[in-house]
Write an enzyme that holds these catalytic residues in place. Structure first.
Site, PDB file in Angstrom:
ATOM      1  N   GLU A  33      41.348  49.401  51.486  1.00 19.69           N
ATOM      2  CA  GLU A  33      42.292  49.996  50.517  1.00 19.69           C
ATOM      3  C   GLU A  33      43.545  49.122  50.585  1.00 19.69           C
ATOM      4  O   GLU A  33      43.843  48.365  49.665  1.00 19.69           O
ATOM      5  CB  GLU A  33      42.588  51.452  50.907  1.00 19.69           C
ATOM      6  CG  GLU A  33      43.629  52.149  50.039  1.00 19.69           C
ATOM      7  CD  GLU A  33      43.996  53.557  50.564  1.00 19.69           C
ATOM      8  OE1 GLU A  33      43.680  53.875  51.720  1.00 19.69           O
ATOM      9  OE2 GLU A  33      44.630  54.312  49.799  1.00 19.69           O
ATOM     10  N   ASP A  70      43.898  62.235  46.269  1.00 21.28           N
ATOM     11  CA  ASP A  70      44.907  63.271  46.534  1.00 21.28           C
ATOM     12  C   ASP A  70      45.558  63.648  45.199  1.00 21.28           C
ATOM     13  O   ASP A  70      46.712  63.288  44.926  1.00 21.28           O
ATOM     14  CB  ASP A  70      45.977  62.713  47.490  1.00 21.28           C
ATOM     15  CG  ASP A  70      45.375  62.263  48.800  1.00 21.28           C
ATOM     16  OD1 ASP A  70      45.059  63.122  49.641  1.00 21.28           O
ATOM     17  OD2 ASP A  70      45.182  61.043  48.969  1.00 21.28           O
TER      18      ASP A  70
HETATM   19  N1  HPA Z   1      44.248  56.942  52.273  1.00 24.48           N
HETATM   20  C1  HPA Z   1      44.194  57.074  53.599  1.00 24.48           C
HETATM   21  N2  HPA Z   1      44.353  58.236  54.202  1.00 24.48           N
HETATM   22  C2  HPA Z   1      44.567  59.322  53.463  1.00 24.48           C
HETATM   23  C3  HPA Z   1      44.637  59.245  52.105  1.00 24.48           C
HETATM   24  C4  HPA Z   1      44.465  57.993  51.471  1.00 24.48           C
HETATM   25  O1  HPA Z   1      44.532  57.852  50.226  1.00 24.48           O
HETATM   26  N3  HPA Z   1      44.854  60.505  51.652  1.00 24.48           N
HETATM   27  C5  HPA Z   1      44.902  61.308  52.721  1.00 24.48           C
HETATM   28  N4  HPA Z   1      44.741  60.592  53.829  1.00 24.48           N
HETATM   29 ZN    ZN Z   2      41.340  58.920  50.639  1.00 25.28          ZN
END
Ligand code: HPA
Ligand code: ZN
Length: 343
Positions: free
Chosen positions: A202, A281
């Protein structure tokens, strides 16, 4: 009717699957303030407007600071129940037929909230949604990678004793927290016959995706958008047909991409990867599953075939049984056959 309107209409009513959703990330400002008042928790927000105004992020860490602050209001079983129930009510409206839900027990434990309270509340709402609306679901326990790995194995055993966990995941601050830190608990999960997923690629580099596959033996990669930086990795993902649960609004809000137009979803699709669209989220990132699909597909000038492919990918990538997948595919096919395209 123009094509974009028709596509939006098609997506709104299409039976869908969601595979990357943090239940704590569905805490809408209204609920946050209600729970804060009910549980007597002081927050730095005075009303809904100032709460929403705080939802501006520069990166993953700045989001996590706000997200974890929000989790402070979740104290009683009833809070977790109402939170999950509200999301499932939305699922019904959005046409989501199956959802796989992440939760972050370490955060709640650190607030003094027992595991039974967390799992019990979420589980009751999931079961109710299954009975009342036929929405199937699964719970995935996420470990937070910026915490110590030490007590994760005992936490996993405790969770399994309490409830219906289908698998484990890895989330929270990615940079500087490589997957290998959690090798032991992922190995144990595999021995116990649990599914395994991890956030990787990510913000973190492609090496973290390799490590999630090689060391944690995960079956899906959450996000994974940075895989395109490494052609050998793309070959591996293709060869092993590893699904990626991509979350376009999240990626834009956390500045992984400057805007939706520059998101690499189209390239991931063109590479033949098993990509899916998810909302991550949604209370924080400005939209639930349908908005993520509609905006991304429209913005990247993709078409109906891509929408259908994304949904077929999600059904295949889910942790449902073979028969359940066949049933969901049949439901999708029936929907496509019955949809009235206006030419
Ligand atoms: N990325 C990593 N950890 C997380 C995320 C996310 O988008 N949302 C909640 N914990
Ligand atoms: Zn996530």
């Amino acid at each position: 009717m123009n094509d974009q309107k028709q596509l939006a209409n098609f997506v709104q009513h299409m039976p869908k699957v969601e595979l990357h959703l943090h239940i704590e990330g569905t805490l809408e400002p209204e609920m946050l303030l209600t729970f804060a008042q009910r549980n007597d928790i002081a927050l730095p927000y005075k009303d809904i407007e100032s709460t929403r105004a705080a939802y501006q992020f520069n990166d993953l860490q700045s989001f996590l600071d706000v997200y974890y602050l929000g989790t402070l209001v979740l104290r009683e079983e009833r809070d977790f129940y109402e939170l999950a129930q509200a999301y499932l009510q939305r699922c019904k409206r959005l046409g989501i037929m199956h959802t796989e839900i992440f939760f972050d027990p370490q955060t709640h434990l650190s607030h003094g909230v027992a595991l039974e309270v967390v799992i019990g509340g979420i589980h009751s709402a999931l079961k109710e949604a299954e009975c009342e609306w036929g929405i199937s679901s699964a719970m995935i326990l996420c470990f937070e990678r910026d915490r110590d790995a030490e007590s994760t194995v005992s936490l996993l055993h405790e969770a399994l004793r309490i409830g219906d966990i289908v698998g484990i995941g890895l989330d929270s601050a990615e940079l500087g927290n490589p997957p290998r830190k959690f090798q032991e608990v992922f190995q144990r999960a595999k021995t116990l016959g649990l599914h395994r997923v991890a956030h990787a690629g990510e913000e973190g580099p492609p090496e973290y995706i390799w490590e999630a596959l090689d060391v944690l033996d995960v079956e899906r990669i959450d996000h994974g958008v940075r895989c395109l930086e490494d052609p050998r990795l793309v070959q591996r993902l293709l060869r092993e047909r590893i699904p990626l649960t991509v979350c376009p609004f999240s990626n834009v809000e956390l500045k992984v991409f400057p805007n939706l137009k520059s998101h690499n979803m189209g390239n991931l699709l063109d590479a033949g990867l098993q990509v899916t669209i998810n909302s991550d989220d949604p209370a924080y990132f400005g939209g639930y599953l349908n908005e993520n699909i509609i905006s991304t597909v429209n913005c990247l000038e993709r078409d109906f075939n891509d929408v259908v492919l994304l949904q077929k990918n999600a059904i295949e990538a889910s942790f449902c049984s073979r028969d359940e997948k066949i049933g969901m595919l049949a439901r999708l096919e029936r929907y496509i056959a019955s949809f009235k395209f206006v030419i």
